[in-house]
Scaffold this active site. Structure first.
Site, PDB file in Angstrom:
ATOM      1  N   TYR A 125      -1.158 -32.633 -15.929  1.00 46.25           N
ATOM      2  CA  TYR A 125      -2.435 -32.834 -15.065  1.00 46.25           C
ATOM      3  C   TYR A 125      -3.404 -31.870 -15.355  1.00 46.25           C
ATOM      4  O   TYR A 125      -4.508 -32.168 -15.557  1.00 46.25           O
ATOM      5  CB  TYR A 125      -2.018 -32.677 -13.516  1.00 46.25           C
ATOM      6  CG  TYR A 125      -2.996 -32.532 -12.487  1.00 46.25           C
ATOM      7  CD1 TYR A 125      -3.945 -33.551 -12.585  1.00 46.25           C
ATOM      8  CD2 TYR A 125      -3.467 -31.330 -12.143  1.00 46.25           C
ATOM      9  CE1 TYR A 125      -5.183 -33.389 -11.742  1.00 46.25           C
ATOM     10  CE2 TYR A 125      -4.650 -31.155 -11.118  1.00 46.25           C
ATOM     11  CZ  TYR A 125      -5.096 -32.154 -11.035  1.00 46.25           C
ATOM     12  OH  TYR A 125      -6.382 -32.126 -10.081  1.00 46.25           O
TER      13      TYR A 125
HETATM   14  P1  NAD Z   1      -7.364 -38.421  -3.822  1.00 50.49           P
HETATM   15  O1  NAD Z   1      -6.365 -39.078  -4.647  1.00 50.49           O
HETATM   16  O2  NAD Z   1      -7.195 -38.250  -2.207  1.00 50.49           O
HETATM   17  O3  NAD Z   1      -8.785 -39.000  -4.174  1.00 50.49           O
HETATM   18  C1  NAD Z   1      -8.988 -39.783  -5.236  1.00 50.49           C
HETATM   19  C2  NAD Z   1      -9.333 -40.989  -5.244  1.00 50.49           C
HETATM   20  O4  NAD Z   1      -9.871 -41.512  -6.636  1.00 50.49           O
HETATM   21  C3  NAD Z   1      -8.637 -41.922  -4.729  1.00 50.49           C
HETATM   22  O5  NAD Z   1      -9.009 -42.533  -3.332  1.00 50.49           O
HETATM   23  C4  NAD Z   1      -8.420 -43.147  -5.731  1.00 50.49           C
HETATM   24  O6  NAD Z   1      -8.121 -44.376  -5.398  1.00 50.49           O
HETATM   25  C5  NAD Z   1      -9.561 -42.817  -6.492  1.00 50.49           C
HETATM   26  N1  NAD Z   1      -9.443 -43.371  -7.826  1.00 50.49           N
HETATM   27  C6  NAD Z   1      -8.410 -42.942  -8.843  1.00 50.49           C
HETATM   28  N2  NAD Z   1      -8.446 -43.287  -9.956  1.00 50.49           N
HETATM   29  C7  NAD Z   1      -9.823 -44.049  -9.993  1.00 50.49           C
HETATM   30  C8  NAD Z   1     -10.610 -44.853 -10.803  1.00 50.49           C
HETATM   31  N3  NAD Z   1     -10.138 -45.029 -12.399  1.00 50.49           N
HETATM   32  N4  NAD Z   1     -11.627 -45.664 -10.331  1.00 50.49           N
HETATM   33  C9  NAD Z   1     -11.962 -45.414  -9.181  1.00 50.49           C
HETATM   34  N5  NAD Z   1     -11.430 -45.025  -8.137  1.00 50.49           N
HETATM   35  C10 NAD Z   1     -10.103 -44.053  -8.503  1.00 50.49           C
HETATM   36  O7  NAD Z   1      -7.423 -36.770  -4.535  1.00 50.49           O
HETATM   37  P2  NAD Z   1      -8.249 -35.494  -4.060  1.00 50.49           P
HETATM   38  O8  NAD Z   1      -7.132 -34.700  -3.575  1.00 50.49           O
HETATM   39  O9  NAD Z   1      -9.244 -35.845  -2.886  1.00 50.49           O
HETATM   40  O10 NAD Z   1      -8.914 -34.977  -5.271  1.00 50.49           O
HETATM   41  C11 NAD Z   1     -10.200 -35.280  -5.635  1.00 50.49           C
HETATM   42  C12 NAD Z   1     -10.558 -34.647  -6.881  1.00 50.49           C
HETATM   43  O11 NAD Z   1     -10.493 -33.245  -6.590  1.00 50.49           O
HETATM   44  C13 NAD Z   1      -9.764 -35.135  -7.875  1.00 50.49           C
HETATM   45  O12 NAD Z   1     -10.517 -35.228  -9.074  1.00 50.49           O
HETATM   46  C14 NAD Z   1      -8.707 -33.977  -8.311  1.00 50.49           C
HETATM   47  O13 NAD Z   1      -8.008 -34.055  -9.456  1.00 50.49           O
HETATM   48  C15 NAD Z   1      -9.713 -32.634  -7.768  1.00 50.49           C
HETATM   49  N6  NAD Z   1      -8.720 -31.614  -7.091  1.00 50.49           N
HETATM   50  C16 NAD Z   1      -8.146 -31.700  -5.915  1.00 50.49           C
HETATM   51  C17 NAD Z   1      -7.548 -30.375  -5.496  1.00 50.49           C
HETATM   52  C18 NAD Z   1      -6.875 -30.693  -4.366  1.00 50.49           C
HETATM   53  O14 NAD Z   1      -6.262 -29.509  -3.922  1.00 50.49           O
HETATM   54  N7  NAD Z   1      -6.767 -31.885  -3.600  1.00 50.49           N
HETATM   55  C19 NAD Z   1      -7.432 -29.423  -6.199  1.00 50.49           C
HETATM   56  C20 NAD Z   1      -8.187 -29.303  -7.490  1.00 50.49           C
HETATM   57  C21 NAD Z   1      -8.773 -30.541  -7.872  1.00 50.49           C
END
Ligand code: NAD
Length: 318
Positions: free
Chosen positions: A149
């Site tokens: 990741y």
């Molecule tokens: P999440 O899984 O809740 O949300 C991601 C959304 O993206 C999902 O609803 C999914 O359906 C959608 N998605 C995935 N691939 C897709 C595509 N190809 N086309 C359209 N939609 C797509 O994740 P989150 O926890 O809200 O994280 C959001 C972002 O923040 C991500 O990029 C994640 O890597 C980053 N991030 C999150 C955290 C955390 O602690 N939650 C920490 C660091 C970085």
């Protein structure tokens, strides 16, 4: 009125970001494929609530499959949050992580390449640091991801940098540190722990609980992201977004025990591959660029997550 495109608008952070943008008078086009990774029914329910706002349009689709160009028409900012997050899943499902993270980001960058007037705010991750060599960790610390990741996010940052340098795009890559709060994904520790605690089941903890994380409340992450929509940028810039008060997992368990008002049982398990011992981000760069600072304490944010999950568990979960 400013116009934003939010990818991943149905997700944990994306849904909060979308709501806040709408409440601040933005018009928003949200894109999400509702990946089957978790709680699709609950995410749809949240989207239905957001869709009641007339300045919101939802496009259900996969960025890798659809042509995002028409959706960028008239946009000022793209917040790119769509991804397959999660360290654990990335070991077994690398193809999915590579597509959802690297390929989707490349497709979006390609669509943005001939529209350098649109600002991109990209959701990167503290996972790019891996086991960082120093704490607090500054943005210029060498990247050394220790999970697939983290590798995908580091690759995305490199892609973003290449497109910014070649096309004149302005991009803020935000390295979010472990985000928590209402709607947190069901594969993440706090949601798992609170659910188990409310059901009086043992809480699964990887390692001995001494792991340190710079937990960041979702509203702070949203505010940082919006602040980066309009700050001064030169090409591609990277910012840490961290909560500012790192805590051990055992500290969190103590807090949780008070919040659920019951003695919780913990089941310690082997550490997972790809989990660093410690994270902690310095956020001076972001504060200097935008004035942002974290506003929420862990106790306040965790209390809100507990109260959200109490509500969710009172309803059938899918
Ligand atoms: P999440 O899984 O809740 O949300 C991601 C959304 O993206 C999902 O609803 C999914 O359906 C959608 N998605 C995935 N691939 C897709 C595509 N190809 N086309 C359209 N939609 C797509 O994740 P989150 O926890 O809200 O994280 C959001 C972002 O923040 C991500 O990029 C994640 O890597 C980053 N991030 C999150 C955290 C955390 O602690 N939650 C920490 C660091 C970085």
């Amino acid at each position: 009125m400013s116009r934003a495109v939010v990818t991943g608008c149905a997700g944990f952070i994306g849904s909060h970001l979308t709501e806040k943008l709408l409440s601040q008078g933005w018009s928003v086009i949200g894109i999400d494929c509702l990946s089957p990774t978790y709680d699709t029914t609950r995410r749809r329910r949240v989207l239905d609530e957001i869709a009641a706002d007339r300045d919101f349009e939802f496009i259900e689709g996969d960025i890798v499959q659809i042509d995002p160009r028409p959706l960028l028409e008239g946009a000022d900012v793209v917040f790119h949050l769509a991804a397959r997050p999660g360290v654990r899943a990335s070991w077994s499902d690398f193809r999915v992580a590579a597509d959802a993270n690297i390929l989707a980001t490349q497709r979006l960058l390609d669509a943005l390449a001939d529209r350098p007037g649109i600002r991109l705010v990209f959701a990167s991750s503290s996972s790019v640091y891996g086991s960082a060599e120093s704490f607090p960790t500054y943005e210029d610390t060498p990247l050394a991801p220790i999970s697939p990741y983290g590798v995908t996010k580091a690759a995305c940052e490199a892609l973003v940098g290449a497109y910014a340098a070649q096309t004149g795009l302005d991009v803020a890559s935000l390295r979010y540190f472990t985000v928590y709060g209402p709607r947190q994904r069901s594969d993440m520790a706090f949601t798992k722990w609170i659910s188990h605690a409310l059901r009086s089941e043992p809480l699964p903890v990887y390692g001995d609980g001494s792991t340190v994380r710079d937990f960041t409340y979702v509203d702070d992450v949203v505010n940082a992201s919006i602040a980066c929509a309009s700050c001064e940028l030169e090409g591609h810039e990277v910012f840490n977004v961290a909560g500012g008060s790192p805590a051990t997992l055992n500290d969190v368990l103590d807090l949780l025990s008070e919040l659920v008002d019951t003695r919780i049982k913990v089941e310690y398990m082997d550490r997972e591959r790809g989990d660093p011992d410690r994270t902690g981000g310095d956020t001076t760069k972001l504060r200097n660029a935008t004035g942002w600072h974290p506003s929420w304490t862990l106790a306040e944010g965790l209390a809100l997550q507990v109260s959200w999950l109490r509500g969710v568990l009172g309803r059938p979960l899918k």
